[in-house]
Motif scaffolding. Structure first.
Motif, PDB file in Angstrom:
ATOM      1  N   GLY A 181       0.780  -1.228   0.000  1.00 24.28           N
ATOM      2  CA  GLY A 181       0.000   0.000   0.000  1.00 24.28           C
ATOM      3  C   GLY A 181       0.809   1.272   0.000  1.00 24.28           C
ATOM      4  O   GLY A 181       0.254   2.362   0.215  1.00 24.28           O
ATOM      5  N   ALA A 182       2.122   1.165  -0.254  1.00 24.45           N
ATOM      6  CA  ALA A 182       2.975   2.349  -0.225  1.00 24.45           C
ATOM      7  C   ALA A 182       3.187   2.916  -1.623  1.00 24.45           C
ATOM      8  O   ALA A 182       3.138   2.195  -2.624  1.00 24.45           O
ATOM      9  CB  ALA A 182       4.330   2.001   0.385  1.00 24.45           C
ATOM     10  N   LEU A 183       3.450   4.219  -1.686  1.00 18.76           N
ATOM     11  CA  LEU A 183       4.040   4.825  -2.867  1.00 18.76           C
ATOM     12  C   LEU A 183       5.530   4.533  -2.779  1.00 18.76           C
ATOM     13  O   LEU A 183       6.150   4.791  -1.740  1.00 18.76           O
ATOM     14  CB  LEU A 183       3.793   6.339  -2.888  1.00 18.76           C
ATOM     15  N   ALA A 184       6.098   3.973  -3.818  1.00 20.02           N
ATOM     16  CA  ALA A 184       7.470   3.473  -3.741  1.00 20.02           C
ATOM     17  C   ALA A 184       8.413   4.245  -4.645  1.00 20.02           C
ATOM     18  O   ALA A 184       8.034   4.674  -5.740  1.00 20.02           O
ATOM     19  CB  ALA A 184       7.502   1.989  -4.116  1.00 20.02           C
ATOM     20  N   THR A 185       9.640   4.408  -4.165  1.00 20.17           N
ATOM     21  CA  THR A 185      10.700   4.953  -5.002  1.00 20.17           C
ATOM     22  C   THR A 185      12.026   4.369  -4.548  1.00 20.17           C
ATOM     23  O   THR A 185      12.137   3.852  -3.423  1.00 20.17           O
ATOM     24  CB  THR A 185      10.738   6.494  -4.945  1.00 20.17           C
TER      25      THR A 185
END
Length: 298
Positions: A181-185
């Motif tokens: 559920g995370a925004l990833a980078t």
């Protein structure tokens, strides 16, 4: 019984699997036949001789805090737990065939021993640092080094609380972070700009100790909104270093609740035989973990 012991601080080769006396549970404790033991970064920090006030070490010493197994001894004053129960929890010297637990609970249905051994310390740590960083529902939390055990727990607990999460990790773990559920980078050159491109950051956690504290302070705009569990130099930047455990029984109860509701799952990245504790430490220290590493005892 067999137990991992080290008689001097140093590299992983100071760890030896030796025969030693079986421990006995004291009042308010239980003894388990260990089926799996969690491998935590604090374990190799202790082995290296790093100064950790919460974990004073007298040599020779065993290692390990987390374990899952079968109860085979109950100390005075313990109620609600019987020999033969399957439990997981926290204790001392869990890199062994038998270990004493000081906090425990029954294993949720469907959880393997290997999986269960990966939860106690990481959930306690995740709950503690989420409280310390003061992030609230509707705000955005940045998690640096988010793919490991603590990061996996933080992302899922935060999402369950209505907190937006941004996680940094290696390229191979981007899809894993998104699945939580995370925004990833990715980390690496230019990572702060990539984070800015994902929106405002209200608070941040440093879980990897990779020298990113100044950037986390800049992104949040407030050193008081950053907490580290991995960089002992964090206070030099006005950032809190969190190293003292909170309530493990409360953390175990929360873990069981989240697991039973399908809101928390921490995968086992790799399991090692007890005799390969040194290899587990080498891999744990290298990072890039997806979930947890555990030792399988029997």
């Amino acid at each position: 019984m067999k137990k991992v012991i080290f008689a001097e601080f140093g590299d992983p080769d100071v760890l030896h699997l030796l025969d030693t006396d079986e421990p006995r549970p004291g009042p308010g404790q239980i003894r388990i036949a260990v089926r799996a033991a969690g491998v935590n970064p604090v374990d190799w920090r202790i082995r290296e001789g790093q100064v950790l006030g919460a974990h004073p070490t007298r040599l020779p010493s065993g290692l390990g805090l987390d374990a899952a197994g079968v109860v085979d001894g109950v100390g005075e004053g313990v109620s609600g737990t019987r020999v033969g129960d399957h439990v997981f929890g926290e204790g001392v010297d869990t890199y062994a065939e038998f270990a004493v637990l000081t906090a425990w609970t029954a294993m949720p249905e469907g959880l393997t021993f290997e999986e269960a051994a990966g939860y106690p310390s990481v959930v306690e740590t995740a709950l503690r640092i989420l409280g310390e960083v003061g992030v609230r529902p509707g705000q955005t939390l940045l998690v640096s080094g988010a793919a490991g055990g603590v990061g996996s727990a933080v992302l899922q607990i935060a999402r369950d609380r209505g907190i937006r999460v941004v996680g940094t990790a290696g390229a191979r773990n981007q899809d894993y972070l998104r699945s939580l559920g995370a925004l990833a980078t990715t980390y690496g050159e230019g990572w702060p700009d990539r984070v800015r491109g994902l929106g405002r950051v209200d608070a941040a956690l440093d879980l990897a100790g990779s020298g990113v504290i100044p950037e986390l302070v800049e992104l949040t705009g407030d050193a008081g909104k950053v907490v580290s569990i991995a960089d002992l130099g964090a206070p030099d930047h006005g950032v809190r270093f969190s190293g003292t455990a909170g309530s493990v029984p409360a953390a175990l109860a929360t873990a069981v609740d989240l697991i039973s509701r399908g809101r928390l799952h921490i995968p086992v990245d790799k399991a090692y035989p007890l005799a390969e504790a040194a290899a587990a430490h080498i891999d744990s220290r290298a990072g890039h973990t997806r979930g947890r590493r555990v030792l399988v005892v029997r």
